[in-house]
Design an enzyme around this catalytic site. Structure first.
Site, mmCIF file in Angstrom:
data_model
loop_
_atom_site.group_PDB
_atom_site.id
_atom_site.type_symbol
_atom_site.label_atom_id
_atom_site.label_comp_id
_atom_site.label_asym_id
_atom_site.label_seq_id
_atom_site.Cartn_x
_atom_site.Cartn_y
_atom_site.Cartn_z
ATOM 1 N N ARG A 4 -6.865 -8.758 -1.380
ATOM 2 C CA ARG A 4 -6.380 -8.026 -2.557
ATOM 3 C C ARG A 4 -5.125 -8.665 -3.153
ATOM 4 O O ARG A 4 -4.224 -9.080 -2.440
ATOM 5 C CB ARG A 4 -6.088 -6.592 -2.106
ATOM 6 C CG ARG A 4 -5.518 -5.691 -3.155
ATOM 7 C CD ARG A 4 -5.790 -4.274 -2.830
ATOM 8 N NE ARG A 4 -5.218 -3.832 -1.559
ATOM 9 C CZ ARG A 4 -5.417 -2.621 -1.059
ATOM 10 N NH1 ARG A 4 -6.176 -1.771 -1.689
ATOM 11 N NH2 ARG A 4 -4.865 -2.284 0.082
ATOM 12 N N ARG A 26 -3.047 0.077 10.100
ATOM 13 C CA ARG A 26 -3.340 1.048 9.035
ATOM 14 C C ARG A 26 -4.712 1.679 9.255
ATOM 15 O O ARG A 26 -4.917 2.864 8.988
ATOM 16 C CB ARG A 26 -3.275 0.369 7.665
ATOM 17 C CG ARG A 26 -1.841 0.039 7.256
ATOM 18 C CD ARG A 26 -1.797 -0.959 6.120
ATOM 19 N NE ARG A 26 -2.345 -0.449 4.885
ATOM 20 C CZ ARG A 26 -2.794 -1.227 3.891
ATOM 21 N NH1 ARG A 26 -2.768 -2.534 4.000
ATOM 22 N NH2 ARG A 26 -3.269 -0.674 2.802
ATOM 23 N N ARG A 45 -2.851 12.705 3.571
ATOM 24 C CA ARG A 45 -3.242 11.826 4.683
ATOM 25 C C ARG A 45 -3.114 12.518 6.028
ATOM 26 O O ARG A 45 -3.484 11.932 7.045
ATOM 27 C CB ARG A 45 -2.359 10.583 4.689
ATOM 28 C CG ARG A 45 -2.905 9.394 3.898
ATOM 29 C CD ARG A 45 -1.838 8.330 3.887
ATOM 30 N NE ARG A 45 -2.295 6.973 3.859
ATOM 31 C CZ ARG A 45 -2.304 6.203 2.776
ATOM 32 N NH1 ARG A 45 -1.960 6.683 1.612
ATOM 33 N NH2 ARG A 45 -2.677 4.942 2.855
ATOM 34 N N LYS A 91 -9.664 2.857 -3.635
ATOM 35 C CA LYS A 91 -9.155 4.094 -4.254
ATOM 36 C C LYS A 91 -8.292 3.778 -5.488
ATOM 37 O O LYS A 91 -8.396 4.434 -6.504
ATOM 38 C CB LYS A 91 -8.267 4.882 -3.268
ATOM 39 C CG LYS A 91 -8.953 5.331 -2.007
ATOM 40 C CD LYS A 91 -8.025 6.204 -1.175
ATOM 41 C CE LYS A 91 -6.825 5.469 -0.609
ATOM 42 N NZ LYS A 91 -7.138 4.453 0.435
ATOM 43 N N ARG A 140 0.443 -7.401 -1.603
ATOM 44 C CA ARG A 140 1.252 -6.362 -0.948
ATOM 45 C C ARG A 140 1.686 -6.830 0.436
ATOM 46 O O ARG A 140 0.904 -7.460 1.149
ATOM 47 C CB ARG A 140 0.422 -5.086 -0.787
ATOM 48 C CG ARG A 140 0.373 -4.238 -2.021
ATOM 49 C CD ARG A 140 -0.621 -3.137 -1.907
ATOM 50 N NE ARG A 140 -0.557 -2.381 -0.655
ATOM 51 C CZ ARG A 140 -1.216 -1.273 -0.433
ATOM 52 N NH1 ARG A 140 -2.001 -0.770 -1.371
ATOM 53 N NH2 ARG A 140 -1.129 -0.651 0.710
HETATM 54 P P1 AMP Z 1 -1.335 2.951 0.211
HETATM 55 O O1 AMP Z 1 -0.851 2.175 -0.976
HETATM 56 O O2 AMP Z 1 -1.937 4.268 -0.169
HETATM 57 O O3 AMP Z 1 -2.215 2.136 1.116
HETATM 58 O O4 AMP Z 1 -0.028 3.304 1.061
HETATM 59 C C1 AMP Z 1 0.807 2.308 1.605
HETATM 60 C C2 AMP Z 1 1.686 2.890 2.689
HETATM 61 O O5 AMP Z 1 2.532 3.905 2.150
HETATM 62 C C3 AMP Z 1 0.944 3.574 3.833
HETATM 63 O O6 AMP Z 1 0.500 2.659 4.817
HETATM 64 C C4 AMP Z 1 2.021 4.520 4.370
HETATM 65 O O7 AMP Z 1 2.987 3.834 5.133
HETATM 66 C C5 AMP Z 1 2.692 4.984 3.071
HETATM 67 N N1 AMP Z 1 2.020 6.182 2.515
HETATM 68 C C6 AMP Z 1 1.309 6.251 1.361
HETATM 69 N N2 AMP Z 1 0.837 7.498 1.151
HETATM 70 C C7 AMP Z 1 1.253 8.238 2.207
HETATM 71 C C8 AMP Z 1 1.063 9.600 2.597
HETATM 72 N N3 AMP Z 1 0.336 10.457 1.863
HETATM 73 N N4 AMP Z 1 1.653 10.008 3.747
HETATM 74 C C9 AMP Z 1 2.399 9.176 4.507
HETATM 75 N N5 AMP Z 1 2.583 7.871 4.210
HETATM 76 C C10 AMP Z 1 2.016 7.401 3.072
#
Ligand code: AMP
Length: 218
Positions: free
Chosen positions: A128, A173, A90, A15, A162
């Site tokens: 990544r 996740r 989400r 994404k 990360r």
């Molecule tokens: P991502 O970079 O999108 O994989 O997000 C990394 C982490 O941030 C996720 O595993 C969640 O802990 C938190 N996070 C990101 N977006 C959201 C969301 N829309 N709602 C809740 N937690 C989020």
């Protein structure tokens, strides 16, 4: 009509890569809740500590805080012509909040699923790496940099990984994604707003599909 492009997909589906391409080529801002939370968690505050615990465990940040962050960011002037959402919504509550927000802001919602089989995701996420300067995303298995662990665009800069892209957090996740986020695909599908692209291909081919979908949705 101005659009909110929602990029959906499991962790590691790509994404972020597609959101960056869309931002570059469509001139719309990329709003990544993950990036915003990663920035927030660096502070020395109780909130930052809470975010570190949640994110390292592969759980979701509470809806209320997430909604507040998105509302604030998308009310900035650069979002007036629309924007790209990467990692939001989400949960069902976030989906409802977004419907309301899109109505208030006068934007149309277009959801795109970057579809990658579950079996491929763990390797994608754990491979990544990113450049801390420009944010360019690499993958040691699928898209390695020209020189080991170094950004192609910033040769003096070591790539980073990360904290949550480790096998253990990644497992959780994926569980969180399946339980809380995957059901939202049905919601957008039922209202005819979900478009699927095959996310196993080259990022440029995936982008070409997404661009076509965005252009066609009026
Ligand atoms: P991502 O970079 O999108 O994989 O997000 C990394 C982490 O941030 C996720 O595993 C969640 O802990 C938190 N996070 C990101 N977006 C959201 C969301 N829309 N709602 C809740 N937690 C989020």
């Amino acid at each position: 009509m101005s659009k909110i492009i929602i990029l959906m997909g499991a962790p590691g589906a790509g994404k972020g890569t597609q959101a960056r391409l869309l931002q570059e080529r469509q001139g719309l801002p990329q709003i990544s809740t993950g990036d915003m939370f990663r920035a927030l968690k660096e502070a020395q505050t109780p909130l930052a500590e809470e975010l570190r615990v949640i994110m390292n465990a592969g759980r979701l940040v509470p809806d209320e805080l997430t909604a507040r962050v998105v509302k604030e960011r998308t009310s900035q002037p650069d979002c007036r012509r629309g924007y790209i959402l990467d990692g939001f919504p989400r949960t069902t509550a976030q989906t409802e909040m977004l419907e309301e927000l899109a109505g208030e802001q006068g934007h149309q919602l277009v959801a795109v699923l970057v579809d990658v089989p579950f079996g491929m995701l763990e390797r994608r996420a754990t491979g990544r790496r990113h450049c801390p300067i420009c944010g360019e995303i690499y993958n040691v298995h699928f898209k390695p940099p020209a020189v080991d662990n170094t950004c192609d665009l910033h040769p003096d800069t070591q790539l980073r990984q990360r904290a949550d892209d480790n096998p253990e957090t990644m497992k959780q996740r994926l569980v969180t994604y399946e339980r809380d986020t995957q059901p939202l695909l049905d919601y957008y599908d039922r209202s005819g707003r979900l478009h699927r692209v095959d996310g196993t291909r080259d990022p440029k081919a995936i982008y070409a599909d997404i661009e076509r979908i965005v252009m066609a949705s009026e």
